[in-house]
Design an enzyme around this catalytic site. Structure first.
Site, short mmCIF file in Angstrom:
data_model
loop_
_atom_site.label_atom_id
_atom_site.label_comp_id
_atom_site.label_asym_id
_atom_site.label_seq_id
_atom_site.Cartn_x
_atom_site.Cartn_y
_atom_site.Cartn_z
N ASN A 9 1.85 -2.98 0.99
CA ASN A 9 2.66 -3.32 2.17
C ASN A 9 1.93 -4.44 2.92
OD1 ASN A 9 4.05 -3.43 4.56
ND2 ASN A 9 3.39 -1.41 5.30
N LYS A 11 2.84 -6.27 5.29
CA LYS A 11 3.18 -6.38 6.72
C LYS A 11 3.46 -7.84 7.07
CE LYS A 11 0.60 -2.20 7.49
NZ LYS A 11 0.08 -1.26 8.44
N HIS A 87 8.71 3.25 8.43
CA HIS A 87 7.28 3.05 8.66
C HIS A 87 6.95 3.29 10.13
CE1 HIS A 87 3.40 1.10 9.04
NE2 HIS A 87 3.28 1.27 7.73
N GLU A 89 5.23 1.74 12.15
CA GLU A 89 5.31 0.54 13.00
C GLU A 89 6.77 0.23 13.36
OE1 GLU A 89 2.94 -1.87 10.39
OE2 GLU A 89 1.20 -0.66 10.93
N GLU A 159 1.93 9.14 5.71
CA GLU A 159 1.02 8.22 6.39
C GLU A 159 0.71 8.75 7.79
OE1 GLU A 159 1.10 3.97 4.79
OE2 GLU A 159 2.78 4.11 6.16
N GLY A 165 -4.50 1.57 9.59
CA GLY A 165 -5.25 0.44 10.14
C GLY A 165 -6.47 0.80 10.96
N SER A 201 -5.36 3.39 5.69
CA SER A 201 -6.76 2.95 5.48
C SER A 201 -7.27 3.16 4.04
CB SER A 201 -7.69 3.62 6.48
OG SER A 201 -7.35 3.21 7.80
P1 PGA Z 1 -3.34 0.36 6.24
O1 PGA Z 1 -1.74 0.47 6.37
O2 PGA Z 1 -3.66 0.46 4.78
O3 PGA Z 1 -3.68 -0.98 6.82
O4 PGA Z 1 -3.90 1.49 7.02
C1 PGA Z 1 -1.00 1.35 5.58
C2 PGA Z 1 0.45 1.24 5.96
O5 PGA Z 1 0.75 1.00 7.13
O6 PGA Z 1 1.33 1.36 5.09
#
Ligand code: PGA
Length: 240
Positions: A9, A11, A87, A89, A159, A165, A201
């Protein structure tokens, strides 16, 4: 244990130049277990690669006057086979709600694009030991109208919001227990099996350990998916 997926992903991290470099390193990789979800504006750059593609979000409506949106049909024009839905976000920064996720998932299933439906608890919910309860609601509120023939076409991504993150990752035992719980819920309600990914992460340093969790079917990788070299190494770990 050998069949785990990696879903990248990316982003809103990458520029066109970054994408060019990324494709040079990893573009020839053709595997059902390796899916890249770039920013939609760069999907065209991937058309001559062997990579399997996903989209980070889609419009819940099929076509029409929806300024700024991308339809599932448009995504399919660029060989998109997967769509990330729900997601955290999208939930927190764009106020997307269950009703939208329902529509998006139904549209994906109709159009034969595999939805990757993300669920996860916040830090506060985790600390209050409400994880299972929260996940159950997130699943059932959105998937309640999906029939059992369709449910196994959905991939669930667990998640934890507090792991995205942040560099924080639940223990392997915690992830395993939650993934088993999610699979049990689906089994009880629909009598079907689903694939469940873990995300939050995941990077080259911890994937070796995380891949030993037998219940999970792969990883949703955010930050670490910017670096094609690291991502390729992660893929090699997962398939080895
Ligand atoms: P990250 O994000 O690996 O940066 O923690 C995972 C995600 O949001 O799918």
């Amino acid at each position: 244990m050998g069949n785990k997926k990696i879903v990248a992903n990316q982003k809103m991290y990458m520029t066109r130049e970054d994408i060019g470099r990324f494709i040079n390193i990893i573009g020839s990789l053709s595997s059902d277990q390796f899916i890249v979800c770039p920013s939609s504006i760069y999907l065209n750059e991937f058309q001559d690669t062997n990579l399997h593609l996903g989209i980070q979000n889609i419009c819940p409506y099929e076509k029409g006057a929806y300024t700024g949106e991308i339809s599932i049909g448009q995504a399919k024009d660029y060989q998109v086979q997967y769509a990330i839905i729900g997601h955290s976000e999208r939930r927190s920064f764009f106020s997307e709600k269950n009703e939208m996720f329902q529509k998006k998932i139904e549209l994906c299933l109709k159009e034969e694009v595999t939805p990757i439906f993300c669920i996860g608890e916040t830090k506060e919910q985790y600390e209050m030991h409400k994880t299972n309860q929260v996940l159950k609601r997130q699943l059932f509120d959105v998937l309640k109208n999906i029939d059992s023939k369709q449910i196994s076409k959905i991939i669930i991504a667990y998640e934890p919001v507090w792991a995205i993150g942040t560099g924080l990752v639940p223990t392997e035992q915690e992830i395993d227990a939650i993934v088993v719980y999610i699979k049990q819920l689906i089994k009880q309600e629909w009598n079907q099996e689903v694939e469940v990914l873990y995300g939050g992460s995941v990077n080259y340093k911890n994937i070796q350990k995380l891949k030993t969790i037998s219940s999970i079917d792969g990883f949703l990788v955010g930050g670490a998916s910017k670096d094609a070299g690291e991502l390729l190494k992660m893929y090699e770990v997962v398939v080895s």
